[in-house]
Every structure is written in structure tokens, then in C-alpha cells.
Enzyme design. Structure first.
Site, PDB file in Angstrom:
ATOM      1  N   GLN A  83      12.562 -24.323   7.681  1.00 49.98           N
ATOM      2  CA  GLN A  83      12.186 -25.358   8.659  1.00 49.98           C
ATOM      3  C   GLN A  83      13.178 -25.335   9.825  1.00 49.98           C
ATOM      4  OE1 GLN A  83       9.758 -28.114   7.845  1.00 49.98           O
ATOM      5  NE2 GLN A  83       9.909 -28.610  10.002  1.00 49.98           N
ATOM      6  N   PHE A  84      13.014 -24.372  10.754  1.00 48.10           N
ATOM      7  CA  PHE A  84      13.971 -24.249  11.851  1.00 48.10           C
ATOM      8  C   PHE A  84      13.983 -25.475  12.752  1.00 48.10           C
ATOM      9  CE2 PHE A  84      10.283 -22.983  14.250  1.00 48.10           C
ATOM     10  CZ  PHE A  84      10.575 -23.329  15.565  1.00 48.10           C
ATOM     11  N   THR A  85      12.927 -26.275  12.731  1.00 51.64           N
ATOM     12  CA  THR A  85      12.871 -27.439  13.618  1.00 51.64           C
ATOM     13  C   THR A  85      13.873 -28.530  13.224  1.00 51.64           C
ATOM     14  OG1 THR A  85      11.060 -28.446  12.370  1.00 51.64           O
ATOM     15  CG2 THR A  85      10.456 -27.025  14.240  1.00 51.64           C
TER      16      THR A  85
END
Length: 155
Positions: A83-85
Site C-alpha cells: 500500500q504505497f499510498t
């Protein structure tokens, strides 16, 4: 490294209509590698996640970890989803910046490393797929949601 933990009674990840990973009771781990992260942050994050006492004991107090959910040594599941966000920075306007996230190749390497270490240390580990468009389904138990951060190494 950033992780967002959700205590779940069940969770699953679907990619293109196909089930990719599924657990019963345990932890959904949304995971983001940041620039400057390495194996040290990954190892510390995993150790913290496995020992964090956020499951209820017989008295209803958060006193058990995902490794010992019933005082008999029964482990819950880990569903690890990239989940890079989680590295979003929305302080400069209305469109978040993700410059704090690790570059994709390094993010994938650290995600894969984390998953391999988790599988070596814990009996029930399922995953999503790095970089895929995933649909995450969960039943948050409590609800209990815990953010964790292991700061990147300073260069």
C-alpha cells in the site's frame, strides 16, 4: 516503513475477480516501504507486528498477540498487502504526493523480503500482489486499527 494494522475476523484480497489471499481472524497488514528503508526497518516492523498485544484475553483486555490468540499458542492469520499510498503527503495542496514512498523496484524488494520473513516466522501468511489493482475485503474486529512506523535510516 509504514504499516496500518487492522484486527479482523476475516479478510481477503481479490485481483481481477480471483481470490489472491484470505485469512480468518488475525491482522490485515497494509505495508509501505519508504525511501531509505532497508531490511532493518522490515525486521523491526515484523517483530513489532507479531508481538503487538491487540487481541482480547479471557477478561476482554487487549493482552494477546497474533501469535497466541487463545492462550494455547494458536496463531491468527496475517494478510499482507502492499500500500504505497500510506506514504502520502497532502500538506501541499489537494493532490497528495507520494515522493516519500520507496521507488517501485525497491518497494517490491522490501515487500517481498517482509513477506518471506513473515512466512519464516509465522504459520499463516497470505498476500496480495505488489502493484496490482486489488479489492480488499475485511471485517474489522472492534474496530481496531493501529498505525505503525519504523523511520527510514538517515543518509
Amino acid at each position: 516503513m509504514i504499516a496500518l494494522l487492522q484486527r479482523v475476523s476475516e479478510a481477503r484480497v481479490v485481483i481481477d475477480g480471483q481470490l489472491a489471499g484470505q485469512i480468518g481472524a488475525g491482522l490485515l497488514v497494509l505495508l509501505c516501504a519508504e525511501r531509505g528503508d532497508g531490511e532493518a526497518q522490515s525486521n523491526r516492523m515484523l517483530a513489532k507486528i507479531l508481538k503487538l498485544r491487540i487481541f482480547s484475553d479471557d477478561a476482554g483486555k487487549m493482552n494477546r498477540s497474533v501469535q497466541d490468540m487463545d492462550s494455547q499458542g494458536s496463531a491468527g492469520g496475517l494478510l499482507v498487502v502492499s500500500q504505497f499510498t500510506l506514504a502520502a503527503d497532502a500538506t501541499g495542496g489537494n493532490r497528495p504526493s507520494f515522493t516519500g514512498a520507496a521507488l517501485p523496484d525497491e518497494g517490491r524488494r522490501l515487500y517481498d523480503y517482509f513477506v518471506a520473513q513473515a512466512r519464516a516466522a509465522h504459520p499463516v501468511v497470505q498476500t496480495g500482489q505488489f502493484g496490482a489493482d486489488m479489492k480488499v475485503h475485511l471485517v474489522n474486529d472492534g474496530p481496531v486499527t493501529i498505525p505503525l512506523r519504523m523511520p527510514p535510516e538517515l543518509k
